[in-house]
Write a protein that holds these residues in place. Structure first.
Motif, mmCIF file in Angstrom:
data_model
loop_
_atom_site.group_PDB
_atom_site.id
_atom_site.type_symbol
_atom_site.label_atom_id
_atom_site.label_comp_id
_atom_site.label_asym_id
_atom_site.label_seq_id
_atom_site.Cartn_x
_atom_site.Cartn_y
_atom_site.Cartn_z
ATOM 1 N N PRO A 54 0.826 -1.214 0.000
ATOM 2 C CA PRO A 54 0.000 0.000 0.000
ATOM 3 C C PRO A 54 0.860 1.263 0.000
ATOM 4 C CG PRO A 54 -0.756 -1.523 1.674
ATOM 5 C CD PRO A 54 0.515 -2.082 1.126
ATOM 6 N N PHE A 55 0.474 2.227 -0.822
ATOM 7 C CA PHE A 55 1.147 3.522 -0.856
ATOM 8 C C PHE A 55 0.479 4.413 0.172
ATOM 9 C CE2 PHE A 55 1.117 7.935 -2.224
ATOM 10 C CZ PHE A 55 2.469 8.177 -2.354
ATOM 11 N N SER A 56 1.272 5.066 0.985
ATOM 12 C CA SER A 56 0.713 6.013 1.948
ATOM 13 C C SER A 56 1.518 7.299 1.908
ATOM 14 C CB SER A 56 0.728 5.426 3.362
ATOM 15 O OG SER A 56 2.049 5.243 3.795
ATOM 16 N N ARG A 57 0.818 8.394 2.148
ATOM 17 C CA ARG A 57 1.455 9.706 2.172
ATOM 18 C C ARG A 57 0.793 10.521 3.262
ATOM 19 N NH1 ARG A 57 -0.333 14.262 -1.151
ATOM 20 N NH2 ARG A 57 0.977 15.980 -0.506
ATOM 21 N N VAL A 58 1.592 11.073 4.149
ATOM 22 C CA VAL A 58 1.076 11.963 5.169
ATOM 23 C C VAL A 58 0.834 13.311 4.502
ATOM 24 C CG1 VAL A 58 1.557 13.097 7.360
ATOM 25 C CG2 VAL A 58 2.328 10.759 6.992
ATOM 26 N N VAL A 59 -0.384 13.799 4.595
ATOM 27 C CA VAL A 59 -0.764 15.049 3.931
ATOM 28 C C VAL A 59 -0.501 16.193 4.897
ATOM 29 C CG1 VAL A 59 -2.623 16.303 2.799
ATOM 30 C CG2 VAL A 59 -2.518 13.816 2.636
ATOM 31 N N LYS A 60 0.477 17.027 4.558
ATOM 32 C CA LYS A 60 0.870 18.151 5.403
ATOM 33 C C LYS A 60 0.328 19.444 4.810
ATOM 34 C CE LYS A 60 3.864 16.250 8.329
ATOM 35 N NZ LYS A 60 3.815 16.395 9.754
ATOM 36 N N GLY A 61 -0.439 20.180 5.577
ATOM 37 C CA GLY A 61 -0.911 21.495 5.164
ATOM 38 C C GLY A 61 -2.303 21.472 4.570
ATOM 39 N N TYR A 62 -2.972 22.631 4.653
ATOM 40 C CA TYR A 62 -4.354 22.734 4.203
ATOM 41 C C TYR A 62 -4.462 22.680 2.686
ATOM 42 C CZ TYR A 62 -9.109 24.361 3.751
ATOM 43 O OH TYR A 62 -10.429 24.445 3.427
ATOM 44 N N LYS A 63 -3.523 23.286 1.974
ATOM 45 C CA LYS A 63 -3.576 23.278 0.506
ATOM 46 C C LYS A 63 -3.415 21.854 -0.030
ATOM 47 C CE LYS A 63 -1.617 25.453 -3.568
ATOM 48 N NZ LYS A 63 -0.629 26.374 -4.092
ATOM 49 N N ALA A 64 -2.452 21.117 0.499
ATOM 50 C CA ALA A 64 -2.242 19.724 0.079
ATOM 51 C C ALA A 64 -3.461 18.873 0.416
ATOM 52 C CB ALA A 64 -1.000 19.156 0.740
ATOM 53 N N TYR A 65 -4.092 19.159 1.547
ATOM 54 C CA TYR A 65 -5.291 18.432 1.955
ATOM 55 C C TYR A 65 -6.422 18.657 0.948
ATOM 56 C CZ TYR A 65 -9.334 17.143 4.801
ATOM 57 O OH TYR A 65 -10.497 16.588 5.263
ATOM 58 N N GLY A 66 -6.602 19.901 0.528
ATOM 59 C CA GLY A 66 -7.632 20.219 -0.462
ATOM 60 C C GLY A 66 -7.366 19.552 -1.795
ATOM 61 N N ILE A 67 -6.104 19.499 -2.201
ATOM 62 C CA ILE A 67 -5.744 18.864 -3.467
ATOM 63 C C ILE A 67 -6.047 17.367 -3.422
ATOM 64 C CG2 ILE A 67 -3.787 18.240 -4.943
ATOM 65 C CD1 ILE A 67 -2.623 21.030 -4.299
ATOM 66 N N VAL A 68 -5.701 16.715 -2.321
ATOM 67 C CA VAL A 68 -5.954 15.273 -2.191
ATOM 68 C C VAL A 68 -7.453 14.992 -2.176
ATOM 69 C CG1 VAL A 68 -5.738 13.294 -0.633
ATOM 70 C CG2 VAL A 68 -3.763 14.704 -1.116
ATOM 71 N N ARG A 69 -8.224 15.808 -1.462
ATOM 72 C CA ARG A 69 -9.686 15.620 -1.428
ATOM 73 C C ARG A 69 -10.296 15.768 -2.814
ATOM 74 N NH1 ARG A 69 -12.976 19.032 1.744
ATOM 75 N NH2 ARG A 69 -14.544 17.443 1.403
ATOM 76 N N ASP A 70 -9.862 16.803 -3.550
ATOM 77 C CA ASP A 70 -10.367 17.003 -4.905
ATOM 78 C C ASP A 70 -9.932 15.862 -5.824
ATOM 79 O OD1 ASP A 70 -11.628 19.340 -4.183
ATOM 80 O OD2 ASP A 70 -10.020 20.649 -4.901
ATOM 81 N N TYR A 71 -8.719 15.367 -5.640
ATOM 82 C CA TYR A 71 -8.204 14.271 -6.464
ATOM 83 C C TYR A 71 -9.022 12.993 -6.250
ATOM 84 C CZ TYR A 71 -5.003 10.776 -8.300
ATOM 85 O OH TYR A 71 -4.462 9.721 -8.989
ATOM 86 N N ILE A 72 -9.323 12.682 -5.011
ATOM 87 C CA ILE A 72 -10.110 11.488 -4.710
ATOM 88 C C ILE A 72 -11.531 11.653 -5.256
ATOM 89 C CG2 ILE A 72 -11.094 10.086 -2.856
ATOM 90 C CD1 ILE A 72 -8.533 10.642 -1.265
ATOM 91 N N GLN A 73 -12.090 12.845 -5.123
ATOM 92 C CA GLN A 73 -13.428 13.088 -5.647
ATOM 93 C C GLN A 73 -13.449 12.996 -7.173
ATOM 94 O OE1 GLN A 73 -16.095 13.311 -3.796
ATOM 95 N NE2 GLN A 73 -17.459 13.552 -5.534
ATOM 96 N N LEU A 74 -12.410 13.507 -7.831
ATOM 97 C CA LEU A 74 -12.314 13.409 -9.287
ATOM 98 C C LEU A 74 -12.219 11.951 -9.720
ATOM 99 C CD1 LEU A 74 -12.011 14.809 -12.044
ATOM 100 C CD2 LEU A 74 -9.556 14.847 -11.637
ATOM 101 N N ASN A 75 -11.456 11.147 -8.987
ATOM 102 C CA ASN A 75 -11.369 9.709 -9.283
ATOM 103 C C ASN A 75 -12.733 9.043 -9.161
ATOM 104 O OD1 ASN A 75 -8.747 8.344 -9.895
ATOM 105 N ND2 ASN A 75 -8.083 9.721 -8.276
ATOM 106 N N GLU A 76 -13.497 9.413 -8.159
ATOM 107 C CA GLU A 76 -14.825 8.831 -7.977
ATOM 108 C C GLU A 76 -15.748 9.240 -9.126
ATOM 109 O OE1 GLU A 76 -17.680 6.455 -6.449
ATOM 110 O OE2 GLU A 76 -15.604 6.570 -5.804
ATOM 111 N N CYS A 77 -15.665 10.501 -9.552
ATOM 112 C CA CYS A 77 -16.484 10.965 -10.686
ATOM 113 C C CYS A 77 -16.100 10.231 -11.969
ATOM 114 C CB CYS A 77 -16.328 12.470 -10.882
ATOM 115 S SG CYS A 77 -17.085 13.445 -9.579
ATOM 116 N N GLU A 78 -14.794 9.986 -12.160
ATOM 117 C CA GLU A 78 -14.345 9.258 -13.348
ATOM 118 C C GLU A 78 -14.803 7.805 -13.302
ATOM 119 O OE1 GLU A 78 -10.152 9.979 -13.343
ATOM 120 O OE2 GLU A 78 -10.358 11.890 -14.407
ATOM 121 N N ALA A 79 -14.859 7.216 -12.123
ATOM 122 C CA ALA A 79 -15.346 5.839 -11.996
ATOM 123 C C ALA A 79 -16.837 5.765 -12.293
ATOM 124 C CB ALA A 79 -15.062 5.303 -10.601
#
Length: 183
Positions: free
Chosen positions: A135-160
């Motif tokens: 499993p790949f894991s990454r500790v998300v540091k900072g609010y901007k990085a957190y927003g990017i990861v949330r949007d990325y996961i949501q975009l993946n769900e929309c693409e699925a």
């Protein structure tokens, strides 16, 4: 000839918060898995496509994965903020109380999925490996990085769910399009 000392591996600064996946094959990801109790963790399980017929979006696999994530998140006191099940991988955004609980969650979800999918509770799975990498894991540091990861996961769900794939993905989206991801 004097024996060389084995110093702990130094991770490249760019990968200091990442572990697993393809990083494991190089010296960049061979240290201890960085986990945080304060910051969220982006977790990705990558599936070997030839091992599961229909992928993870097949109704049985999808139901099994979502059920296991919810069950073991409650058992190990891990808060799953967001998750997205794709045909060949799973994205999770989690927070954990203790390092041991997060490690146990990762280990048990991956293991239980394979055991239940292949019905090999008492014996070893003789078929192809189900997981492609660790499993790949990454500790998300900072609010901007957190927003990017949330949007990325949501975009993946929309693409699925049928949204057209774009090479630029998040970089090419306007603020209006980003808001539409969450509708």
């Amino acid at each position: 000839m004097k024996q060389q000392t084995f110093l702990p591996l130094q991770t490249h600064w760019k990968y200091r918060h990442c572990h697993g996946g393809t990083l494991r094959k190089s010296s960049k990801g061979r240290g201890a898995r960085p986990l945080s109790t304060k910051d969220p963790i982006h977790l990705v399980f990558k599936l070997n496509k030839s091992s599961v017929r229909g992928g993870l979006r097949h109704p049985r696999s999808f139901w099994l994965m979502t059920r296991l994530i919810k069950k073991y998140a409650a058992k190990f006191f891990v808060k799953v903020e967001q998750f997205s099940v794709q045909t060949d991988h799973v994205h999770l955004l989690i927070r954990g109380g203790r390092r041991s609980q997060v490690q146990s969650f990762m280990r048990v979800v991956a293991g239980q999925f394979v055991q239940r999918l292949t019905d090999t509770f008492d014996s070893k799975n003789e078929g192809p490996k189900v997981w492609r990498h660790r499993p790949f894991s990454r500790v998300v540091k900072g609010y901007k990085a957190y927003g990017i990861v949330r949007d990325y996961i949501q975009l993946n769900e929309c693409e699925a769910n049928g949204r057209a794939y774009s090479k630029t993905r998040l970089r090419g989206l306007s603020q209006e399009e980003l808001r539409n991801l969450w509708v």
